[in-house]
Design a protein around this motif. Structure first.
Motif, PDB file in Angstrom:
ATOM      1  N   GLY A 140     -21.564  31.233 -36.326  1.00  0.00           N
ATOM      2  CA  GLY A 140     -20.383  30.212 -36.426  1.00  0.00           C
ATOM      3  C   GLY A 140     -19.986  29.851 -34.750  1.00  0.00           C
ATOM      4  O   GLY A 140     -20.693  30.263 -33.790  1.00  0.00           O
ATOM      5  N   ARG A 141     -19.149  29.011 -34.802  1.00  0.00           N
ATOM      6  CA  ARG A 141     -18.735  28.335 -33.329  1.00  0.00           C
ATOM      7  C   ARG A 141     -17.332  28.419 -33.270  1.00  0.00           C
ATOM      8  O   ARG A 141     -16.566  27.379 -32.486  1.00  0.00           O
ATOM      9  N   ASP A 142     -16.462  29.458 -33.827  1.00  0.00           N
ATOM     10  CA  ASP A 142     -14.862  29.706 -33.606  1.00  0.00           C
ATOM     11  C   ASP A 142     -14.824  30.463 -32.662  1.00  0.00           C
ATOM     12  O   ASP A 142     -15.407  30.984 -31.787  1.00  0.00           O
ATOM     13  N   GLU A 143     -13.440  30.976 -32.569  1.00  0.00           N
ATOM     14  CA  GLU A 143     -12.805  31.858 -31.624  1.00  0.00           C
ATOM     15  C   GLU A 143     -13.755  32.986 -31.275  1.00  0.00           C
ATOM     16  O   GLU A 143     -13.694  33.849 -30.609  1.00  0.00           O
ATOM     17  N   LEU A 144     -13.896  33.658 -32.779  1.00  0.00           N
ATOM     18  CA  LEU A 144     -14.412  34.660 -32.954  1.00  0.00           C
ATOM     19  C   LEU A 144     -15.707  35.009 -32.530  1.00  0.00           C
ATOM     20  O   LEU A 144     -16.275  35.917 -31.866  1.00  0.00           O
ATOM     21  N   ALA A 145     -16.537  33.989 -32.699  1.00  0.00           N
ATOM     22  CA  ALA A 145     -17.851  33.909 -32.143  1.00  0.00           C
ATOM     23  C   ALA A 145     -17.944  33.670 -30.501  1.00  0.00           C
ATOM     24  O   ALA A 145     -18.732  34.305 -30.014  1.00  0.00           O
ATOM     25  N   MET A 146     -16.953  32.980 -29.868  1.00  0.00           N
ATOM     26  CA  MET A 146     -16.645  32.824 -28.636  1.00  0.00           C
ATOM     27  C   MET A 146     -16.609  34.155 -27.946  1.00  0.00           C
ATOM     28  O   MET A 146     -16.957  34.787 -27.150  1.00  0.00           O
ATOM     29  N   LEU A 147     -15.534  34.896 -28.429  1.00  0.00           N
ATOM     30  CA  LEU A 147     -15.077  36.413 -28.061  1.00  0.00           C
ATOM     31  C   LEU A 147     -16.462  37.302 -28.186  1.00  0.00           C
ATOM     32  O   LEU A 147     -16.624  38.144 -27.282  1.00  0.00           O
ATOM     33  N   ALA A 148     -17.181  37.016 -29.336  1.00  0.00           N
ATOM     34  CA  ALA A 148     -18.425  37.944 -29.456  1.00  0.00           C
ATOM     35  C   ALA A 148     -19.488  37.760 -28.140  1.00  0.00           C
ATOM     36  O   ALA A 148     -19.834  38.523 -27.808  1.00  0.00           O
ATOM     37  N   GLN A 149     -19.555  36.321 -28.065  1.00  0.00           N
ATOM     38  CA  GLN A 149     -20.332  36.142 -26.870  1.00  0.00           C
ATOM     39  C   GLN A 149     -19.926  36.675 -25.473  1.00  0.00           C
ATOM     40  O   GLN A 149     -20.811  36.912 -24.690  1.00  0.00           O
ATOM     41  N   LEU A 150     -18.765  36.452 -25.260  1.00  0.00           N
ATOM     42  CA  LEU A 150     -18.225  37.107 -24.168  1.00  0.00           C
ATOM     43  C   LEU A 150     -18.510  38.617 -23.895  1.00  0.00           C
ATOM     44  O   LEU A 150     -18.764  39.182 -22.904  1.00  0.00           O
ATOM     45  N   VAL A 151     -18.099  39.411 -25.199  1.00  0.00           N
ATOM     46  CA  VAL A 151     -18.439  40.833 -25.416  1.00  0.00           C
ATOM     47  C   VAL A 151     -19.666  41.025 -24.991  1.00  0.00           C
ATOM     48  O   VAL A 151     -20.379  41.993 -24.335  1.00  0.00           O
ATOM     49  N   ASN A 152     -20.737  40.112 -25.675  1.00  0.00           N
ATOM     50  CA  ASN A 152     -22.270  40.540 -25.426  1.00  0.00           C
ATOM     51  C   ASN A 152     -22.577  39.975 -23.998  1.00  0.00           C
ATOM     52  O   ASN A 152     -23.508  41.044 -23.337  1.00  0.00           O
ATOM     53  N   ARG A 153     -21.947  39.103 -23.405  1.00  0.00           N
ATOM     54  CA  ARG A 153     -22.235  39.049 -21.798  1.00  0.00           C
ATOM     55  C   ARG A 153     -22.012  40.461 -21.125  1.00  0.00           C
ATOM     56  O   ARG A 153     -22.535  40.828 -20.246  1.00  0.00           O
TER      57      ARG A 153
END
Length: 476
Positions: free
Chosen positions: A229-242
């Motif tokens: 997805g491309r929602d806030e949850l996906a953005m948060l997951a990407q930040l956590v992955n970084r």
């Protein structure tokens, strides 16, 4: 046999309890609130339409009633009863109704047998332009009917009442009310159902993230959160992955540093101990000059060890990212020119040609001292590993995205499979291990590049190495 994997912790209990209760999720609550607001707005819109339509029909009815009064105003009082009977005979049944009553309210003519008690009556000589009808329930041929009525006072005191049925208005009103109720229920029900389905989907994603984070907490740092997805949850997951990438890198560096200290520093320490032991056992048999040489060699070994520890502490200091407070606008052209002035005599002494190509580039937000140190390490390596008679080229290019600094030499080169490894602490390339060094120079360069969010790339062939740094003009 005990089950494998981490046991569920107390922190997982609220999530497990929430998984079966989708109405307690934030997504469901927001969708329900939105559904309620949307349903209320829809009902308000239908209500406004109903009000506008019914009042428009009533105004149209009033216009017809005023025309009826003007028609009867053209008739004399003596002709009025016969005119009413004629209208009733020719009008559509159950549409227009009339009633003529005496001054004391007794029925005289028409199909209305009751005079509305609250009806306001205009004078006969008026044009009735501003007359407005009233909605009343009257008996028509003995049965009650919803009517829109208007009346006037005749010159002889009689009261004339004209009326039109509100059956069409009531039908439209009923249809709109049904649309309001049914549409509101459907909107609310559909929205609640959609909220349940969407919250179930979100809960599945949250459950997948929870399982991944539980595995990471158990020590599996290589696992990453799902980013569908491309929602806030996906953005948060990407930040956590970084963040996990950085944690894994730091843990790997700590392990590598520990391994390096255990393996790479063991040899010089053993050699130093053996040298001092030999010197102590043969002190009487050696001359003062030989003892002085042994002590000088031991001092050199110790200095080398101190240099390695200093370099590792330097990398740790840079990696802590506390130096960002010293960032300022840096002129890369001036910085590279200073590098040339510093290393040109050394290159000339070794018989190496040092060439430069400097273009005008934009200022970058950086720590000038750290960049100078990193670029110095790159240039120092190039001069160190380039044979006599070789060429080292420094260039600064202007790109659309920023600036590119590169150092190229015609030394032994770095094999492709080692280009990522040489950026790690204490690693030394297979082609240069016979030369003196600690293997920490490029580790410092890599740490400085990470601090500045610059990109470092190594290329070349068996006849040389090219190190390129893309310097993006980040804002401070």
């Amino acid at each position: 046999m005990a089950p494998h994997g981490p046991a569920p912790s107390q922190a997982d209990a609220p999530m497990q309890a929430l998984e079966g209760q989708h109405w307690r999720t934030t997504t469901f609550r927001w969708l329900t609130a939105y559904a309620a607001i949307f349903s209320l707005a829809f009902m308000a819109l239908i209500g406004l339409i109903e009000y506008s339509v019914t009042h428009a029909m009533e105004r149209e009815t009033d216009s017809g009633l005023r025309w009826q009064l003007r028609y009867f105003d053209a008739r004399s009082d003596a002709e009025l009863a016969s005119a009413i009977a004629l209208r009733l005979a020719h009008d559509s049944p159950h549409l227009n109704h009339y009633g003529l009553f005496s001054a004391d309210g007794r029925y005289v003519a028409g199909d209305l047998d009751t005079l509305p008690g609250t009806l306001r009556l205009d004078a006969v000589e008026k044009m009735h332009d501003h007359a407005r009808g009233e909605n009343v329930t009257l008996n028509v041929d003995g049965s009650p009917s919803e009517l829109r009525v208007m009346g006037e006072m005749r010159a002889n005191g009689q009261r004339l009442v004209v009326a039109r049925s509100l059956e069409d208005v009531g039908r439209v009103h009923g249809e709109l009310v049904r649309a309001l109720v049914i549409g509101g229920i459907l909107c609310l029900g559909g929205s609640v159902l959609g909220g349940v389905l969407i919250s179930m989907h979100q809960m599945r994603r949250v459950s997948a993230i929870r399982r991944a984070t539980a595995s990471v907490a158990a020590g599996n740092l290589s696992l990453r959160l799902p980013t569908e997805g491309r929602d806030e949850l996906a953005m948060l997951a990407q930040l956590v992955n970084r963040m996990l990438d950085e944690v894994e890198r730091l843990m790997a560096e700590v392990k590598m540093a520990s391994d390096g200290i255990a393996h790479d520093l063991r040899t010089p320490l053993v050699r130093l101990r053996a040298r001092l032991s030999n010197a102590g056992g043969e002190a009487r048999a050696r001359s003062p000059e030989e003892l002085a040489a042994v002590i000088a060699g031991a001092r050199a070994e110790i200095d080398g060890l101190l240099d390695r520890f200093t370099a590792m502490l330097r990398i740790a200091e840079i990696g802590s990212r506390q130096r960002r407070a010293a960032f300022a606008d840096v002129d890369l052209r001036s910085l590279v020119a200073d590098l040339y002035d510093l290393y040109e005599p050394l290159a000339e002494e070794k018989g190496i040609a040092l060439e430069t190509h400097l273009a005008d580039v934009r200022l970058v937000a950086a720590d000038r001292a750290l960049l100078f140190e990193a670029f110095s390490n790159l240039l120092d390596n190039a001069v160190k590993f380039t044979p006599q008679g070789g060429v080292v080229r420094m260039s600064l290019e202007a790109l659309a995205e920023g600036a590119a600094f590169s150092v190229a030499d015609n030394g032994p080169g770095i094999p492709e499979e080692e280009r990522a490894l040489v950026l790690e602490q204490l690693y030394r390339g297979s082609r240069t291990r016979h030369l003196p060094g600690s293997g920490l120079g490029l580790g410092i360069v890599s740490a400085v590049m990470r601090l500045h969010d610059f990109t470092l790339a190594i290329s070349g062939s068996n006849e040389g190495t090219v190190v390129r740094v893309d310097c993006w003009p980040h804002h401070r």
